[in-house]
Design a protein around this motif. Structure first.
Motif, PDB file in Angstrom:
ATOM      1  N   ARG A  58       0.789  -1.087   0.037  1.00 43.84           N
ATOM      2  CA  ARG A  58      -0.020  -0.054   0.050  1.00 43.84           C
ATOM      3  C   ARG A  58       0.808   1.197   0.002  1.00 43.84           C
ATOM      4  O   ARG A  58       1.837   1.200   0.314  1.00 43.84           O
ATOM      5  CB  ARG A  58      -1.049  -0.219   1.183  1.00 43.84           C
ATOM      6  N   LYS A  59       0.283   2.372  -0.895  1.00 36.55           N
ATOM      7  CA  LYS A  59       0.994   3.442  -0.520  1.00 36.55           C
ATOM      8  C   LYS A  59       1.405   4.089   0.924  1.00 36.55           C
ATOM      9  O   LYS A  59       0.713   4.210   1.736  1.00 36.55           O
ATOM     10  CB  LYS A  59       0.153   4.749  -1.363  1.00 36.55           C
ATOM     11  N   GLY A  60       2.777   4.676   0.864  1.00 42.25           N
ATOM     12  CA  GLY A  60       3.316   5.060   2.161  1.00 42.25           C
ATOM     13  C   GLY A  60       3.880   3.982   3.103  1.00 42.25           C
ATOM     14  O   GLY A  60       4.504   4.392   3.847  1.00 42.25           O
ATOM     15  N   TYR A  61       3.936   2.786   2.608  1.00 48.63           N
ATOM     16  CA  TYR A  61       4.567   1.742   3.519  1.00 48.63           C
ATOM     17  C   TYR A  61       5.721   1.609   3.108  1.00 48.63           C
ATOM     18  O   TYR A  61       6.381   0.349   2.796  1.00 48.63           O
ATOM     19  CB  TYR A  61       3.853   0.538   3.628  1.00 48.63           C
ATOM     20  N   ASN A  62       6.789   2.641   2.644  1.00 47.31           N
ATOM     21  CA  ASN A  62       8.013   2.372   2.516  1.00 47.31           C
ATOM     22  C   ASN A  62       8.721   2.377   3.887  1.00 47.31           C
ATOM     23  O   ASN A  62       8.420   2.598   5.187  1.00 47.31           O
ATOM     24  CB  ASN A  62       8.488   3.741   1.726  1.00 47.31           C
ATOM     25  N   ILE A  63      10.194   1.985   3.784  1.00 49.83           N
ATOM     26  CA  ILE A  63      10.896   1.471   5.098  1.00 49.83           C
ATOM     27  C   ILE A  63      12.124   2.360   5.167  1.00 49.83           C
ATOM     28  O   ILE A  63      12.651   2.605   4.348  1.00 49.83           O
ATOM     29  CB  ILE A  63      11.130   0.018   4.958  1.00 49.83           C
ATOM     30  N   TYR A  64      12.293   2.739   6.636  1.00 47.61           N
ATOM     31  CA  TYR A  64      13.521   3.265   6.961  1.00 47.61           C
ATOM     32  C   TYR A  64      14.132   2.329   7.699  1.00 47.61           C
ATOM     33  O   TYR A  64      13.604   2.003   9.031  1.00 47.61           O
ATOM     34  CB  TYR A  64      13.166   4.460   7.667  1.00 47.61           C
ATOM     35  N   VAL A  65      15.411   2.054   7.492  1.00 47.88           N
ATOM     36  CA  VAL A  65      16.203   0.997   8.250  1.00 47.88           C
ATOM     37  C   VAL A  65      17.235   1.896   9.138  1.00 47.88           C
ATOM     38  O   VAL A  65      18.032   2.437   8.607  1.00 47.88           O
ATOM     39  CB  VAL A  65      16.824   0.084   7.183  1.00 47.88           C
ATOM     40  N   SER A  66      16.987   1.851  10.388  1.00 48.02           N
ATOM     41  CA  SER A  66      17.801   2.744  11.206  1.00 48.02           C
ATOM     42  C   SER A  66      18.776   1.938  12.196  1.00 48.02           C
ATOM     43  O   SER A  66      18.478   0.662  12.486  1.00 48.02           O
ATOM     44  CB  SER A  66      16.901   3.568  12.243  1.00 48.02           C
ATOM     45  N   GLY A  67      19.709   2.389  12.696  1.00 45.79           N
ATOM     46  CA  GLY A  67      20.727   1.673  13.509  1.00 45.79           C
ATOM     47  C   GLY A  67      22.178   2.369  13.654  1.00 45.79           C
ATOM     48  O   GLY A  67      22.527   3.225  12.546  1.00 45.79           O
ATOM     49  N   VAL A  68      23.265   1.959  14.129  1.00 44.57           N
ATOM     50  CA  VAL A  68      24.470   2.444  14.214  1.00 44.57           C
ATOM     51  C   VAL A  68      25.019   2.139  13.019  1.00 44.57           C
ATOM     52  O   VAL A  68      24.943   0.795  12.321  1.00 44.57           O
ATOM     53  CB  VAL A  68      25.030   1.808  15.545  1.00 44.57           C
ATOM     54  N   THR A  69      26.133   2.492  12.803  1.00 45.09           N
ATOM     55  CA  THR A  69      27.169   2.263  11.543  1.00 45.09           C
ATOM     56  C   THR A  69      27.733   1.128  11.813  1.00 45.09           C
ATOM     57  O   THR A  69      28.231   0.669  13.004  1.00 45.09           O
ATOM     58  CB  THR A  69      27.927   3.494  11.349  1.00 45.09           C
ATOM     59  N   GLY A  70      27.810   0.098  10.798  1.00 46.37           N
ATOM     60  CA  GLY A  70      28.546  -0.860  11.003  1.00 46.37           C
ATOM     61  C   GLY A  70      27.580  -2.272  11.382  1.00 46.37           C
ATOM     62  O   GLY A  70      28.105  -3.225  11.724  1.00 46.37           O
ATOM     63  N   SER A  71      26.354  -1.879  11.658  1.00 45.10           N
ATOM     64  CA  SER A  71      25.497  -3.285  11.970  1.00 45.10           C
ATOM     65  C   SER A  71      25.046  -3.886  11.064  1.00 45.10           C
ATOM     66  O   SER A  71      24.096  -4.947  11.000  1.00 45.10           O
ATOM     67  CB  SER A  71      24.426  -2.726  12.827  1.00 45.10           C
ATOM     68  N   GLY A  72      25.420  -3.625   9.636  1.00 47.48           N
ATOM     69  CA  GLY A  72      24.955  -4.480   8.552  1.00 47.48           C
ATOM     70  C   GLY A  72      23.557  -4.079   8.104  1.00 47.48           C
ATOM     71  O   GLY A  72      22.737  -4.959   7.461  1.00 47.48           O
ATOM     72  N   LYS A  73      23.081  -2.808   8.032  1.00 46.48           N
ATOM     73  CA  LYS A  73      22.078  -2.403   7.645  1.00 46.48           C
ATOM     74  C   LYS A  73      21.619  -2.748   6.305  1.00 46.48           C
ATOM     75  O   LYS A  73      20.774  -3.133   5.787  1.00 46.48           O
ATOM     76  CB  LYS A  73      21.715  -1.001   8.232  1.00 46.48           C
ATOM     77  N   THR A  74      22.653  -2.067   5.272  1.00 45.55           N
ATOM     78  CA  THR A  74      22.589  -2.022   4.006  1.00 45.55           C
ATOM     79  C   THR A  74      22.497  -3.576   3.566  1.00 45.55           C
ATOM     80  O   THR A  74      21.736  -3.963   2.657  1.00 45.55           O
ATOM     81  CB  THR A  74      23.759  -1.222   3.216  1.00 45.55           C
ATOM     82  N   THR A  75      23.366  -4.369   4.199  1.00 45.09           N
ATOM     83  CA  THR A  75      23.688  -5.695   3.642  1.00 45.09           C
ATOM     84  C   THR A  75      22.056  -6.443   3.792  1.00 45.09           C
ATOM     85  O   THR A  75      21.663  -7.129   3.163  1.00 45.09           O
ATOM     86  CB  THR A  75      24.765  -6.425   4.254  1.00 45.09           C
ATOM     87  N   PHE A  76      21.691  -6.031   5.256  1.00 45.13           N
ATOM     88  CA  PHE A  76      20.447  -6.738   5.393  1.00 45.13           C
ATOM     89  C   PHE A  76      19.220  -6.447   4.610  1.00 45.13           C
ATOM     90  O   PHE A  76      18.338  -7.048   4.100  1.00 45.13           O
ATOM     91  CB  PHE A  76      20.066  -6.366   7.015  1.00 45.13           C
ATOM     92  N   ALA A  77      19.324  -5.122   4.143  1.00 42.58           N
ATOM     93  CA  ALA A  77      18.201  -4.581   3.474  1.00 42.58           C
ATOM     94  C   ALA A  77      18.147  -5.323   1.977  1.00 42.58           C
ATOM     95  O   ALA A  77      17.094  -5.442   1.551  1.00 42.58           O
ATOM     96  CB  ALA A  77      18.286  -2.963   3.382  1.00 42.58           C
ATOM     97  N   LYS A  78      19.269  -5.392   1.557  1.00 45.01           N
ATOM     98  CA  LYS A  78      19.389  -5.687   0.258  1.00 45.01           C
ATOM     99  C   LYS A  78      19.101  -7.377   0.028  1.00 45.01           C
ATOM    100  O   LYS A  78      18.569  -7.845  -0.740  1.00 45.01           O
ATOM    101  CB  LYS A  78      21.050  -5.641  -0.379  1.00 45.01           C
ATOM    102  N   HIS A  79      19.737  -7.881   1.363  1.00 44.91           N
ATOM    103  CA  HIS A  79      19.480  -9.491   1.302  1.00 44.91           C
ATOM    104  C   HIS A  79      17.916  -9.676   1.370  1.00 44.91           C
ATOM    105  O   HIS A  79      17.511 -10.552   0.623  1.00 44.91           O
ATOM    106  CB  HIS A  79      19.919 -10.040   2.583  1.00 44.91           C
ATOM    107  N   PHE A  80      17.069  -9.341   2.101  1.00 45.71           N
ATOM    108  CA  PHE A  80      15.737  -9.262   2.428  1.00 45.71           C
ATOM    109  C   PHE A  80      15.075  -9.046   1.133  1.00 45.71           C
ATOM    110  O   PHE A  80      14.016  -9.489   0.816  1.00 45.71           O
ATOM    111  CB  PHE A  80      15.235  -8.788   3.636  1.00 45.71           C
ATOM    112  N   ALA A  81      15.480  -7.775   0.591  1.00 42.58           N
ATOM    113  CA  ALA A  81      14.702  -7.277  -0.739  1.00 42.58           C
ATOM    114  C   ALA A  81      14.977  -8.486  -1.720  1.00 42.58           C
ATOM    115  O   ALA A  81      13.808  -8.519  -2.538  1.00 42.58           O
ATOM    116  CB  ALA A  81      15.329  -6.097  -0.823  1.00 42.58           C
ATOM    117  N   GLN A  82      16.082  -8.837  -1.910  1.00 41.19           N
ATOM    118  CA  GLN A  82      16.325  -9.710  -2.909  1.00 41.19           C
ATOM    119  C   GLN A  82      15.418 -11.107  -2.700  1.00 41.19           C
ATOM    120  O   GLN A  82      14.776 -11.589  -3.955  1.00 41.19           O
ATOM    121  CB  GLN A  82      17.894 -10.223  -3.114  1.00 41.19           C
ATOM    122  N   ILE A  83      15.263 -11.529  -1.660  1.00 46.13           N
ATOM    123  CA  ILE A  83      14.398 -12.801  -1.308  1.00 46.13           C
ATOM    124  C   ILE A  83      12.957 -12.145  -1.745  1.00 46.13           C
ATOM    125  O   ILE A  83      12.238 -13.087  -2.283  1.00 46.13           O
ATOM    126  CB  ILE A  83      14.433 -12.951   0.372  1.00 46.13           C
TER     127      ILE A  83
END
Length: 797
Positions: A52-77
């Motif tokens: 649905r419209k507006g349900y975009n995601i903000y992934v928050s957390g400290v640097t180096g916790s693997g946020k980008t890798t996490f986001a890419k991994h689950f988005a690819q699934i």
């Protein structure tokens, strides 16, 4: 008060309980898992599943916790289960060239459509000239030209005859027809005409007006013949080309019969080709064509590239071979790279463009799928946040020049048709950017409804320990390093606990763990080993700290040389060793700080010198007020306080904040009032409330190690130590040197719950209770007596 045992100073990891000798074991799983982030995983998957419209995601957390890798991994699934999006391309808009037409085709179809169209045009370039070289066509066109020439000649001959009868000769020049008067059978020149008598000149001029009117009528008739000739030729060419063009277009229409947008385009394409068929055979060099061009000057030759340019296809997205939705990561972000752009060429000082200059951005390539962007990039690139926000809100991807929003004069030459927006936007960034967006952009919460928060730590339990072991094995496989033995793995787990700053937690900053693994491997390789052992992990940690601790080392040297004065022996009245933590970003350390207090008769109360010098923060000032509250509650039940006291962090030349030294300051004040010295072998940290209860503080481990290092340099006496809050005991993750010294009884760590416990350790006297009569045998009694004396002396004044 409790003196801590060495086994309480960190959580030891027994390598024998890990269940393997090295990471070469098959018992560890190497599949990629997100470790210790169950909350973030649940939130992220919810956001992915909600279209649905507006349900975009903000992934928050400290640097180096693997946020980008996490986001890419689950988005690819998630993308693997989604259909591949349709191809997008721009074509010429035959109705409005300034607004290129968007075509949406079945995934993987755009390339074949472009190739088919180019092939058709190549065939037309061959077939159409052949058709126009046919004898029948040449004869019909020649008849039209001859008919036109005959009509033209007839009109001209009639006009020349009429002019001659009226006494004028008609000649032709580069400027058109020229009329010369005839006198006595001879055409006069301009000079000869001027030499005629005035009466004769007037007569000739009067006749010339009639001749000019006749000439205009003749030229109008000739122009009408020209138009009719061109129309007849166009009709002839149209009819001749219709069969060839229609046959080839029909083949494309049949192939793309399920693509209504393509069918509509092909209809307009066919009509435009037939209307401009001359461009497909305009290279003929025949004499007759040359003559026709002279007679019909608007027939101009054009390069075939120019003629065919508007029939090309500009592929925006090609999903050939895609088995699912696209996932794109913004690794080189600019406004153009993200939102797309229209490029311009400079020709003779002018900017020109067309639909083939439209370049896609990541929002086009990720359409129908997932786009991962860094929040910092989105906010730092001019106009990008506004453009992205507008795209999400309107549901349309429009390619615009952002300068148009800042300038009053438009610079874009074309306005491409908008693309329907269908992307799950995933912003990755620190909590700071999330707070800024939520606080300063009223639309943010409506556009990014899902927050996936990455914790900086995870529970210390068997499951997470097993996951770390598997992470190390996966690291070995991916980075092709030596295997790690069980002792090395146990050292990494203990270091993870140290990074988390708790015996109950492990860090989730796996970039730092990966760095340690890499450096341990390097040290093992240098030593000629084939397996990474515990000592190499510890060496990697030691060398990492050494690269960062220059500032700590310099401050240590100043303390050792007595430039910064710190006592670690004897006793001092109104003087105590506090512990201040310094965070340089990549490294946290603590240094002992001398805190002094002076007390005297007056009504100024507790004066924080740092506050007076505007060097203290709000929390530190709050701690001062708590001390005042404690003194009033404890000692001013029978008389008001008449006290002036100044507390100072000696040799402090920078700002200070936090309340972790509030108990330390209070001890110092009480020592000054009681006139009892404080043991300088003991350093103190701990927050206090108004009831004298000791509260937890941060950075407890570096604070203890900072004072220990100083004592060790000066020589451990067996009576030195640190007082800490009882609540901080589970946060202790001390290094091996401190643990060994505590085990051997050469250094001590005291955990306390209340102020009175610390008084007895620091001043060697009972804290005691307050009585109206006072007491000289307890600290509280001595303080009470001193304050009462201050009060009585204040009355005398």
């Amino acid at each position: 008060m409790r003196r801590l045992e060495y086994h309480e100073l960190k959580r030891f990891c027994d390598s024998g309980l890990l269940g393997f000798d090295t990471t070469a074991t098959d018992a560890l799983d190497v599949s990629k898992n997100i470790i210790g982030q169950s909350r973030a995983v649940a939130s992220f998957n919810f956001g992915l599943a909600t279209r649905r419209k507006g349900y975009n995601i903000y992934v928050s957390g400290v640097t180096g916790s693997g946020k980008t890798t996490f986001a890419k991994h689950f988005a690819q699934i998630a993308a693997a289960n989604d259909p591949a999006p349709r191809d997008l391309c721009y074509v010429y808009n035959f109705k409005d060239a300034k607004h290129p037409k968007l075509l949406s085709l079945k995934s993987g179809t755009a390339v074949s459509f472009k190739e088919d169209l180019e092939e058709m045009l190549d065939v037309l370039l061959v077939e159409i000239p052949k058709a126009f070289e046919q004898k029948d066509f040449e004869e019909q066109r020649s008849d039209i030209v001859k008919k036109f020439e005959k009509q033209r000649d007839q009109e001209m001959r009639g006009f020349v005859k009429e002019a001659k009868e009226m006494g004028f000769e008609v000649r032709y020049s580069d400027k058109g027809m020229v009329f010369s008067p005839i006198v006595d059978g001879v055409a006069l020149s301009v000079e000869e005409f001027e030499n005629l008598e005035e009466e004769k000149r007037d007569e000739i001029s009067e006749k010339s007006g009639s001749i000019q009117t006749g000439a205009n009528k003749v030229m109008a008739k000739i122009r009408s013949y020209d138009i009719k000739a061109r129309k007849h030729i166009d009709e002839l060419e149209y009819n001749v080309a219709l069969f060839t063009v229609g046959r080839l277009v029909a083949k494309l229409q049949e192939k793309y019969q399920d693509e209504q947008g393509v069918l509509d385009y092909l209809v307009l394409l066919k009509e435009d080709i037939l209307d401009n068929i001359g461009g497909f055979h305009a290279d003929g060099d025949g004499d007759e064509e040359e003559g026709l061009q002279q007679l019909l000057p608007w027939i101009a030759k054009k390069a075939k590239e120019d003629v065919l340019s508007k029939y090309r296809v500009n592929i925006l997205t090609d999903n050939s071979g895609a088995t699912g939705a696209p996932v794109h990561l913004g690794v080189n972000p600019t406004y153009a790279n993200i939102m797309g752009e229209v490029e311009f060429d400079s020709e003779f000082g002018n900017l020109t463009t067309d639909y083939m200059k439209i370049k896609p951005g990541l929002v086009h390539k990720a359409n129908g799928g997932y786009l991962i962007l860094q929040a910092k990039d989105v906010l730092s690139i001019p106009f990008l946040w506004d453009g992205l926000k507008r795209t999400i809100a309107t549901g349309e991807i429009t390619i615009e020049n952002p300068k148009e929003h800042a300038a009053s004069i438009p610079v874009a030459g074309i306005k491409p048709e908008a693309v329907a927006f269908d992307i799950k936007i995933i912003l990755v960034g620190a909590s700071l950017y999330h707070e800024l967006l939520r606080g300063f952009d009223e639309d943010f919460c409506d556009l990014f409804k899902v927050l996936a928060f990455f914790d900086y730590e995870m529970d210390y339990n068997a499951d997470n320990i097993r996951e770390i072991c598997s992470f190390i094995k996966r690291f070995v496989k991916e980075e092709q390093t030596f295997d790690f033995d069980a002792g090395a793995v146990a050292a990494v787990i203990e270091y993870s606990s140290r990074l988390a700053g708790s015996q109950k937690k492990l860090t989730s900053r796996f970039d730092r763990i990966s760095e340690t693994l890499t450096e341990a491997y390097i040290w093992a390789k240098r030593a000629g080993e084939t397996v990474v052992m515990e000592k190499y992990v510890k060496e990697a940690i030691k060398q990492h700290d050494y690269r960062l601790n220059l500032y700590e080392e310099k401050m240590g040297e100043m303390i050792e040389s007595d430039i910064i004065m710190i006592n670690t022996s004897g006793g001092k009245i109104g003087e105590i060793n506090g512990l201040a933590a310094i965070d340089t970003g990549d490294y946290i350390f603590a240094k002992p700080t001398k805190i002094t207090a002076t007390t005297y008769v007056g009504k100024a109360g507790i004066v924080n010198i740092e506050n007076e010098a505007q060097m203290s923060g709000e929390i530190h000032d709050k701690g001062t007020q708590i001390i005042i509250g404690y003194l009033g509650q404890k000692y001013a039940q029978h008389f008001p306080l008449s006290l002036s006291c100044r507390v100072c962090f000696e040799q402090n030349y920078s700002s200070i904040d936090g309340d972790s030294a509030s108990s330390t300051e209070l001890y110092c004040v009480l020592s000054s009032l009681a006139q009892i010295p404080i043991n300088q072998e003991i350093a103190v940290t701990g927050s206090i409330n108004q009831r004298g209860e000791i509260q937890a503080v941060g950075a407890i481990t570096p604070k203890i190690e900072g004072f220990f290092d100083l004592c060790q340099k000066r020589g451990l006496t067996g009576t030195q130590g640190v007082i800490i809050p009882r609540q901080n005991v589970p946060d202790l993750v001390l290094n091996d040197d401190v643990i060994k010294a505590v085990r051997d009884g050469r250094f001590h760590i005291y955990a306390i719950s209340g102020l009175d416990e610390g008084i007895e350790i620091l001043m060697g006297m009972k804290a005691g209770e307050i009585t109206e009569e006072g007491s000289a045998d307890t600290i509280h009694g001595l303080v009470f007596n001193r304050l009462r004396d201050f009060y009585e002396r204040s009355l005398e004044e």
